[in-house]
Design an enzyme around this catalytic site. Structure first.
Site, PDB file in Angstrom:
ATOM      1  N   LYS A 165     -34.586 -12.131 -28.553  1.00 28.59           N
ATOM      2  CA  LYS A 165     -32.547 -13.042 -28.076  1.00 28.59           C
ATOM      3  C   LYS A 165     -33.077 -14.407 -29.039  1.00 28.59           C
ATOM      4  O   LYS A 165     -33.628 -14.954 -28.539  1.00 28.59           O
ATOM      5  CB  LYS A 165     -32.771 -13.909 -26.453  1.00 28.59           C
ATOM      6  CG  LYS A 165     -31.633 -14.351 -25.723  1.00 28.59           C
ATOM      7  CD  LYS A 165     -32.031 -15.146 -25.126  1.00 28.59           C
ATOM      8  CE  LYS A 165     -32.034 -16.473 -25.160  1.00 28.59           C
ATOM      9  NZ  LYS A 165     -31.277 -16.974 -26.409  1.00 28.59           N
ATOM     10  N   GLU A 171     -44.807 -21.747 -29.115  1.00 28.22           N
ATOM     11  CA  GLU A 171     -44.464 -23.250 -30.590  1.00 28.22           C
ATOM     12  C   GLU A 171     -43.246 -23.889 -30.145  1.00 28.22           C
ATOM     13  O   GLU A 171     -41.956 -23.605 -30.626  1.00 28.22           O
ATOM     14  CB  GLU A 171     -44.303 -22.332 -31.930  1.00 28.22           C
ATOM     15  CG  GLU A 171     -44.554 -23.128 -33.220  1.00 28.22           C
ATOM     16  CD  GLU A 171     -43.461 -23.632 -33.663  1.00 28.22           C
ATOM     17  OE1 GLU A 171     -43.368 -24.951 -34.102  1.00 28.22           O
ATOM     18  OE2 GLU A 171     -42.405 -23.161 -33.643  1.00 28.22           O
ATOM     19  N   CYS A 184     -39.621 -28.587 -35.743  1.00 28.28           N
ATOM     20  CA  CYS A 184     -40.684 -28.887 -35.316  1.00 28.28           C
ATOM     21  C   CYS A 184     -42.039 -29.381 -35.839  1.00 28.28           C
ATOM     22  O   CYS A 184     -42.097 -30.497 -34.928  1.00 28.28           O
ATOM     23  CB  CYS A 184     -40.991 -28.015 -34.388  1.00 28.28           C
ATOM     24  SG  CYS A 184     -41.624 -26.306 -34.883  1.00 28.28           S
ATOM     25  N   GLU A 218     -38.787 -36.591 -30.133  1.00 30.29           N
ATOM     26  CA  GLU A 218     -38.538 -35.649 -31.455  1.00 30.29           C
ATOM     27  C   GLU A 218     -36.321 -36.307 -31.670  1.00 30.29           C
ATOM     28  O   GLU A 218     -36.174 -35.515 -30.642  1.00 30.29           O
ATOM     29  CB  GLU A 218     -38.959 -34.783 -30.748  1.00 30.29           C
ATOM     30  CG  GLU A 218     -38.474 -33.685 -31.775  1.00 30.29           C
ATOM     31  CD  GLU A 218     -38.987 -32.110 -31.538  1.00 30.29           C
ATOM     32  OE1 GLU A 218     -39.391 -31.255 -32.605  1.00 30.29           O
ATOM     33  OE2 GLU A 218     -39.017 -31.661 -30.583  1.00 30.29           O
TER      34      GLU A 218
END
Length: 455
Positions: free
Chosen positions: A202, A276, A310, A413
């Site tokens: 997906k 992750e 990331c 972040e």
């Protein structure tokens, strides 16, 4: 069940060669189903709403897709189970040969795939081409490993022995992120298929297009039909996948909150999970570094893929002796980054993924200023000269000075082109501050100094 929409036409053979569309920015229109099951593109068997697909460079809606419901997810898993029975019986060498063919096809068609990635994701074609090269290299690497996977022979007392054998898990689920759509699909599928597993993948609902190209390539390379299936959708579709009783493992790349939910859902079925997630990585630059290299490293660590990475080193710790020189040079080079049409070869920064994300990044910059940070350059909506790009999701790359560890821009972040510069004095101080956040995904150091070896 919703009926088919008029803009979703039957699949054309090898459409991913761009035989039926233009690769010019602002001209692509999505025409074909984006689900892939049993070796062909299909409309979902069920679903409750459509999602728009955007071209970030222009802000245009280039098509829609129906989010997959529970029935479609079940059909995809069944398709994978059937293909798994044949694939898992092949030798590692046979599987490796087919994966090598998939890698060859991707390498041959890298430009077409990269253009599609750029249209749907917004990253520069320059970067997308690198992503596609890494993708086929990943598949090639695991193809090489497939034939070498083996168990152990263990000698026991009395002349007897024991042995172990490696067996594939079964149907694995891959859930991808929107910043590296094609590459992440390769990273998740290549090891799974090399070990004899099947996969239902997906992608992010923001970038649904390129993974279907990978599914077609696997089929063309010779995997059993149904071995690699694609279901489209958002959180609900992901939940159906994670909770499906016939799914053996889940691999997810994305945000920390979503990763937490996936781990919780998979735990109910005792499924192994690979995650992750997000990062706020430190980049430590010592005064003895080669300044030119450090500046290049900081630019890459913050502005690659518009900062939507990331593991980016967004907390840039600079030793006080070179703070002024480093800041001056990194600002100068940041102001020279060419922003604009991502399909042009000399563009180095394209748009962000969508308007809500653009607004989120801008809100981080606004909050940073309110908390005392200084905007040294950028940090504003950017409007390219080309009229067709005026509604695109662009922002000028931003450098923040006068930052402190307790500021939101340093702790959270941002996932955009925003660099925070923080001075430090000693190595001990830098290490303590670098390790002070909840994130620990990556890190970097620029220095000539190495500790001497101890006897």
């Amino acid at each position: 069940m919703l009926s088919s929409s008029k803009f979703l036409l039957p699949v054309l053979p090898r459409l991913f060669r761009f035989t039926a569309m233009s690769s010019v920015t602002g001209t692509y229109e999505l025409q074909d189903p984006l689900n892939y099951r049993g070796g062909t593109r299909v409309q979902p068997a069920d679903g409750n709403h459509y999602e728009d697909v955007y071209e970030p460079a222009t802000g245009r809606v280039i098509g829609k897709f129906l989010c997959s419901g529970e029935k479609e997810v079940d059909l995809a898993v069944q398709s994978a189970q059937t293909a798994f029975k044949a694939w898992s019986q092949k030798s590692g060498m046979e599987r490796g040969t087919i994966l090598l063919e998939a890698a060859r096809i991707i390498r041959e068609r890298r430009e077409e795939i990269a253009k599609m990635e750029t249209i749907n994701n917004g990253k520069s074609l320059f970067e997308a081409l690198v992503d596609i090269d890494i993708s086929w290299q990943c598949i090639q690497y695991y193809a090489g490993l497939a034939g070498s996977l083996a168990g152990q022979h263990i000698q026991l007392p009395g002349g007897s022995f024991a042995y172990t054998r490696r067996e594939p898990l079964g149907v694995c689920v891959g859930i991808g992120a929107w910043n590296y759509p094609f590459q992440i699909a390769c990273w998740k599928s290549a090891p799974a298929l090399a070990c004899g597993n099947a996969m239902v993948f997906k992608p992010s609902p923001f970038t649904p297009i390129s993974v279907v190209l990978l599914a077609e390539i696997y089929t063309e390379a010779g995997v059993p039909k149904g071995l690699f299936n694609v279901v489209q959708g958002g959180a609900a579709t992901g939940q159906f996948l994670c909770q499906h009783s016939n799914v053996a493992k889940v691999s997810f790349t994305g945000s920390v909150p979503t990763g937490s939910k996936i781990m919780e859902m998979a735990a109910k079925g005792i499924k192994p999970v690979t995650l992750e997630l997000g990062g706020k990585s430190p980049l430590i630059i010592f005064s003895d570094c080669v300044l030119e290299n450090a500046v290049k490293g900081a630019l890459m660590a913050n502005f690659l893929t518009q900062g939507e990475v990331c593991c980016n080193g967004t907390r840039v710790f600079v030793q006080r002796e070179i703070l002024s020189a480093f800041t001056k040079e990194v600002v100068r080079q940041t102001q020279n980054i060419k922003i604009g049409d991502p399909l042009l070869e000399d563009t180095r920064m394209g748009p962000l993924i969508n308007r809500p994300h653009l607004e989120k990044v801008l809100s981080f910059i606004k909050q940073a200023k309110e908390q005392g940070a200084e905007v040294l350059c950028g940090g504003e909506p950017y409007v390219p000269e080309d009229p067709k790009l005026h509604e695109g999701f662009y922002v000028s790359p931003c450098i923040l000075g006068n930052c402190e560890d307790n500021m939101t821009c340093v702790k959270e972040e941002i996932f955009g082109p925003v660099m925070s510069i923080l001075p430090f004095d000693t190595e001990e101080e830098a290490l303590e501050r670098a390790n002070s956040t909840r994130f620990g995904l990556a890190g970097g150091v620029f220095t000539k100094y190495c500790h001497p070896k101890k006897d």
